[in-house]
Write a protein that holds these residues in place. Structure first.
Motif, PDB file in Angstrom:
ATOM      1  N   GLU A 123       0.824  -1.216   0.000  1.00 45.10           N
ATOM      2  CA  GLU A 123       0.000   0.000   0.000  1.00 45.10           C
ATOM      3  C   GLU A 123       0.852   1.258   0.000  1.00 45.10           C
ATOM      4  N   VAL A 124       1.906   1.297   0.823  1.00 39.77           N
ATOM      5  CA  VAL A 124       2.681   2.533   0.940  1.00 39.77           C
ATOM      6  C   VAL A 124       3.423   2.864  -0.348  1.00 39.77           C
ATOM      7  N   ILE A 125       3.891   1.856  -1.082  1.00 40.11           N
ATOM      8  CA  ILE A 125       4.653   2.158  -2.301  1.00 40.11           C
ATOM      9  C   ILE A 125       3.767   2.270  -3.534  1.00 40.11           C
ATOM     10  N   SER A 126       2.485   2.021  -3.365  1.00 36.06           N
ATOM     11  CA  SER A 126       1.567   2.082  -4.499  1.00 36.06           C
ATOM     12  C   SER A 126       0.843   3.419  -4.582  1.00 36.06           C
ATOM     13  N   LYS A 127       1.112   4.317  -3.639  1.00 39.98           N
ATOM     14  CA  LYS A 127       0.485   5.634  -3.691  1.00 39.98           C
ATOM     15  C   LYS A 127       1.021   6.416  -4.893  1.00 39.98           C
ATOM     16  N   PRO A 128       0.186   7.269  -5.471  1.00 44.17           N
ATOM     17  CA  PRO A 128       0.615   8.032  -6.652  1.00 44.17           C
ATOM     18  C   PRO A 128       1.910   8.796  -6.416  1.00 44.17           C
ATOM     19  N   ARG A 129       2.840   8.680  -7.356  1.00 41.59           N
ATOM     20  CA  ARG A 129       4.098   9.423  -7.420  1.00 41.59           C
ATOM     21  C   ARG A 129       5.129   8.979  -6.385  1.00 41.59           C
ATOM     22  N   VAL A 130       4.807   7.997  -5.553  1.00 42.74           N
ATOM     23  CA  VAL A 130       5.829   7.445  -4.656  1.00 42.74           C
ATOM     24  C   VAL A 130       6.781   6.588  -5.488  1.00 42.74           C
ATOM     25  N   GLN A 131       8.069   6.850  -5.367  1.00 41.93           N
ATOM     26  CA  GLN A 131       9.057   6.102  -6.141  1.00 41.93           C
ATOM     27  C   GLN A 131       9.767   5.038  -5.315  1.00 41.93           C
ATOM     28  N   THR A 132       9.990   5.338  -4.012  1.00 42.53           N
ATOM     29  CA  THR A 132      10.730   4.419  -3.149  1.00 42.53           C
ATOM     30  C   THR A 132      10.226   4.527  -1.722  1.00 42.53           C
ATOM     31  N   PHE A 133      10.190   3.389  -1.029  1.00 36.69           N
ATOM     32  CA  PHE A 133       9.977   3.357   0.416  1.00 36.69           C
ATOM     33  C   PHE A 133      11.254   2.807   1.045  1.00 36.69           C
ATOM     34  N   GLU A 134      11.676   3.431   2.129  1.00 36.05           N
ATOM     35  CA  GLU A 134      12.927   3.025   2.761  1.00 36.05           C
ATOM     36  C   GLU A 134      12.774   2.989   4.277  1.00 36.05           C
ATOM     37  N   ALA A 135      13.415   2.005   4.899  1.00 34.20           N
ATOM     38  CA  ALA A 135      13.482   1.923   6.361  1.00 34.20           C
ATOM     39  C   ALA A 135      14.953   1.797   6.748  1.00 34.20           C
ATOM     40  N   LYS A 136      15.412   2.692   7.604  1.00 32.37           N
ATOM     41  CA  LYS A 136      16.803   2.700   8.048  1.00 32.37           C
ATOM     42  C   LYS A 136      16.828   2.519   9.555  1.00 32.37           C
ATOM     43  N   PHE A 137      17.599   1.535  10.029  1.00 26.49           N
ATOM     44  CA  PHE A 137      17.596   1.177  11.443  1.00 26.49           C
ATOM     45  C   PHE A 137      18.846   1.703  12.149  1.00 26.49           C
ATOM     46  N   ARG A 138      18.620   2.255  13.335  1.00 26.29           N
ATOM     47  CA  ARG A 138      19.716   2.719  14.183  1.00 26.29           C
ATOM     48  C   ARG A 138      19.457   2.187  15.592  1.00 26.29           C
ATOM     49  N   TRP A 139      20.370   1.373  16.097  1.00 24.71           N
ATOM     50  CA  TRP A 139      20.137   0.660  17.345  1.00 24.71           C
ATOM     51  C   TRP A 139      20.647   1.447  18.544  1.00 24.71           C
ATOM     52  N   SER A 140      19.968   1.305  19.672  1.00 23.37           N
ATOM     53  CA  SER A 140      20.384   1.982  20.905  1.00 23.37           C
ATOM     54  C   SER A 140      21.820   1.617  21.253  1.00 23.37           C
ATOM     55  N   GLU A 141      22.602   2.633  21.601  1.00 24.13           N
ATOM     56  CA  GLU A 141      24.002   2.406  21.962  1.00 24.13           C
ATOM     57  C   GLU A 141      24.157   1.752  23.325  1.00 24.13           C
ATOM     58  N   LEU A 142      23.085   1.709  24.087  1.00 23.66           N
ATOM     59  CA  LEU A 142      23.187   1.209  25.455  1.00 23.66           C
ATOM     60  C   LEU A 142      23.051  -0.303  25.556  1.00 23.66           C
ATOM     61  N   LEU A 143      22.740  -0.960  24.447  1.00 24.24           N
ATOM     62  CA  LEU A 143      22.688  -2.421  24.445  1.00 24.24           C
ATOM     63  C   LEU A 143      23.828  -2.967  23.595  1.00 24.24           C
ATOM     64  N   ALA A 144      24.147  -4.226  23.817  1.00 23.40           N
ATOM     65  CA  ALA A 144      25.173  -4.868  22.999  1.00 23.40           C
ATOM     66  C   ALA A 144      24.765  -4.822  21.530  1.00 23.40           C
ATOM     67  N   ASP A 145      25.745  -4.699  20.657  1.00 22.20           N
ATOM     68  CA  ASP A 145      25.468  -4.631  19.228  1.00 22.20           C
ATOM     69  C   ASP A 145      24.752  -5.889  18.745  1.00 22.20           C
ATOM     70  N   LEU A 146      23.870  -5.691  17.779  1.00 27.85           N
ATOM     71  CA  LEU A 146      23.241  -6.824  17.112  1.00 27.85           C
ATOM     72  C   LEU A 146      24.201  -7.374  16.061  1.00 27.85           C
ATOM     73  N   SER A 147      23.862  -8.516  15.541  1.00 29.86           N
ATOM     74  CA  SER A 147      24.691  -9.109  14.492  1.00 29.86           C
ATOM     75  C   SER A 147      24.876  -8.120  13.348  1.00 29.86           C
ATOM     76  N   GLY A 148      26.101  -8.038  12.858  1.00 28.05           N
ATOM     77  CA  GLY A 148      26.373  -7.165  11.726  1.00 28.05           C
ATOM     78  C   GLY A 148      25.694  -7.622  10.453  1.00 28.05           C
ATOM     79  N   ASN A 149      25.141  -8.831  10.452  1.00 30.69           N
ATOM     80  CA  ASN A 149      24.455  -9.350   9.279  1.00 30.69           C
ATOM     81  C   ASN A 149      22.989  -8.930   9.204  1.00 30.69           C
ATOM     82  N   ILE A 150      22.504  -8.239  10.236  1.00 27.12           N
ATOM     83  CA  ILE A 150      21.145  -7.704  10.181  1.00 27.12           C
ATOM     84  C   ILE A 150      21.198  -6.400   9.393  1.00 27.12           C
ATOM     85  N   ALA A 151      20.432  -6.338   8.331  1.00 23.56           N
ATOM     86  CA  ALA A 151      20.471  -5.175   7.445  1.00 23.56           C
ATOM     87  C   ALA A 151      20.078  -3.910   8.196  1.00 23.56           C
ATOM     88  N   SER A 152      20.776  -2.824   7.919  1.00 21.18           N
ATOM     89  CA  SER A 152      20.468  -1.547   8.564  1.00 21.18           C
ATOM     90  C   SER A 152      19.681  -0.621   7.647  1.00 21.18           C
TER      91      SER A 152
END
Length: 387
Positions: A240-269
């Motif tokens: 639904e979100v990418i099918s709206k008129p004139r939308v070309q791209t939908f993007e999600a960018k993840f930034r993890w809390s610095e106060l917890l141990a790092d997640l696996s580097g293989n999890i896409a950011s």
């Protein structure tokens, strides 16, 4: 409920510690902190608050030492306790504003993706319907939207990961009480972190296993995607979100809390979905239909414990997962031939997937002979199976 919207001196000090600044002096009204290269010193009063005039001066001096803008430093301080997902839609010349429908749908999408992920992080479901998780909805209630940012219109969704607690800081000579952060429990994944991790892993699975393959998943592939957190609702929301008129791209960018141990580097950011994938996602969603409960159970989760003794030819790995809607620890017997791999997975904080028959032994849940024990991301590398 914890106030998730207040920045305090505690966040500033935590950022300094994470950046390897050192406490080099303390007086009756404050502390002196020194940068890692010893080139900058900043005095920070014990009673410093964002509304004080000194706050802006402190931020400016710390930012200058890091060669970043005041705004970037404040963003780091404000989001320290949060996992942040920046949702973005891109269209022609959309830098300062977006069409109303596209903007409205972006906020709705961010809310729905988190709600769906918070539910499937507890119980993988091919289709949720009205069965959203109560615990998952509590995660949603605590989340916040940050200020929108320019850049083809970006909406930050902030999920609080670490709580504040009022404690006595015995290192402060004046014995003042100041907010500090609870240490993350090693080997324990909170509902909030499990929801945000599942959100990243499920969006990555959609991107890698559906969009990049440009193919509707088969029935068996649907099952694999479900255990990665993908559901019919997630696919419909993305379509639904990418099918709206004139939308070309939908993007999600993840930034993890610095106060917890790092997640696996293989999890896409960073996940990007083009508008021409809308039809494919819609068709894929129709394949996500409830199936009969399998005799062999499937689980996913991070490794929290590994036992490997030289005197035996096998070991045990423990993952934190969910079974019947409850968070549990599950022990899995690992043969000698796979122990080296498991050691590496444990070291890299990978999410694994396992299948097998569960039995209870002395209060513990155990799979003695797993039909499968592999990395979650590897389980989504489909073979040449056709539709």
């Amino acid at each position: 409920m914890t106030d998730t919207n207040t920045v305090t001196r505690a966040e500033l000090i935590a950022v300094l510690k994470k950046s390897l600044w050192s406490l080099t002096g303390r007086g009756p009204v404050g502390e002196m902190w020194t940068s890692p290269d010893k080139s900058s010193k900043v005095g920070i009063p014990f009673e410093l608050e964002p509304r004080d005039r000194e706050w802006e001066s402190v931020i400016e001096r710390v930012a200058r030492a890091h060669v970043i803008s005041n705004a970037d430093l404040m963003r780091r301080i404000e989001t320290l306790r949060f996992d942040v997902t920046e949702f973005r839609v891109d269209g022609p010349e959309w830098e300062h504003s977006v069409p109303v429908e596209a903007g409205f749908n972006l906020f709705k999408t961010a809310r729905q993706v988190l709600r769906v992920s918070a539910t499937t992080s507890r119980i993988p479901k091919v289709a949720i319907g009205g069965g959203f998780s109560t615990t998952g909805d509590r995660v949603l209630e605590r989340a916040r939207f940050g200020q929108t940012r320019e850049g083809s219109y970006i909406v930050p969704l902030m999920v609080p990961i670490v709580e504040r607690s009022e404690v006595n800081d015995s290192n402060v000579e004046l014995k003042q009480e100041s907010p500090v952060f609870e240490e993350a429990k090693l080997g324990h994944e909170s509902d909030e972190r499990r929801a945000t991790r599942t959100m990243a892993e499920s969006l990555s699975a959609v991107s890698n296993s559906i969009i990049e393959r440009a193919s509707v998943p088969t029935a068996s592939q649907v099952n694999d995607l479900v255990y990665a957190g993908v559901s019919r609702e997630l696919l419909n929301t993305l379509s639904e979100v990418i099918s709206k008129p004139r939308v070309q791209t939908f993007e999600a960018k993840f930034r993890w809390s610095e106060l917890l141990a790092d997640l696996s580097g293989n999890i896409a950011s960073n996940i990007s979905i083009p508008s021409d994938a809308g039809q494919l996602l819609s068709e894929s969603a129709r394949r996500f239909k409830p199936q009969a409960t399998p005799k062999i159970e499937t689980f996913t989760g991070p490794i929290v414990q590994l036992r490997d003794e030289e005197i035996v030819t096998h070991g045990y790995v423990t993952i934190e997962t969910n079974r019947n809607g409850r968070q549990v620890e599950l022990q899995i017997r690992v043969g000698d031939e796979q122990l080296a791999d498991v050691h590496e997975w444990f070291k890299e904080r990978e999410t694994v997937r396992t299948q097998g028959t569960v039995r209870r032994v002395a209060g513990h849940l155990v799979i003695d002979h797993p039909a499968e024990l592999t990395l979650l991301r590897d389980s989504l590398l489909f073979d040449g199976e056709t539709n």
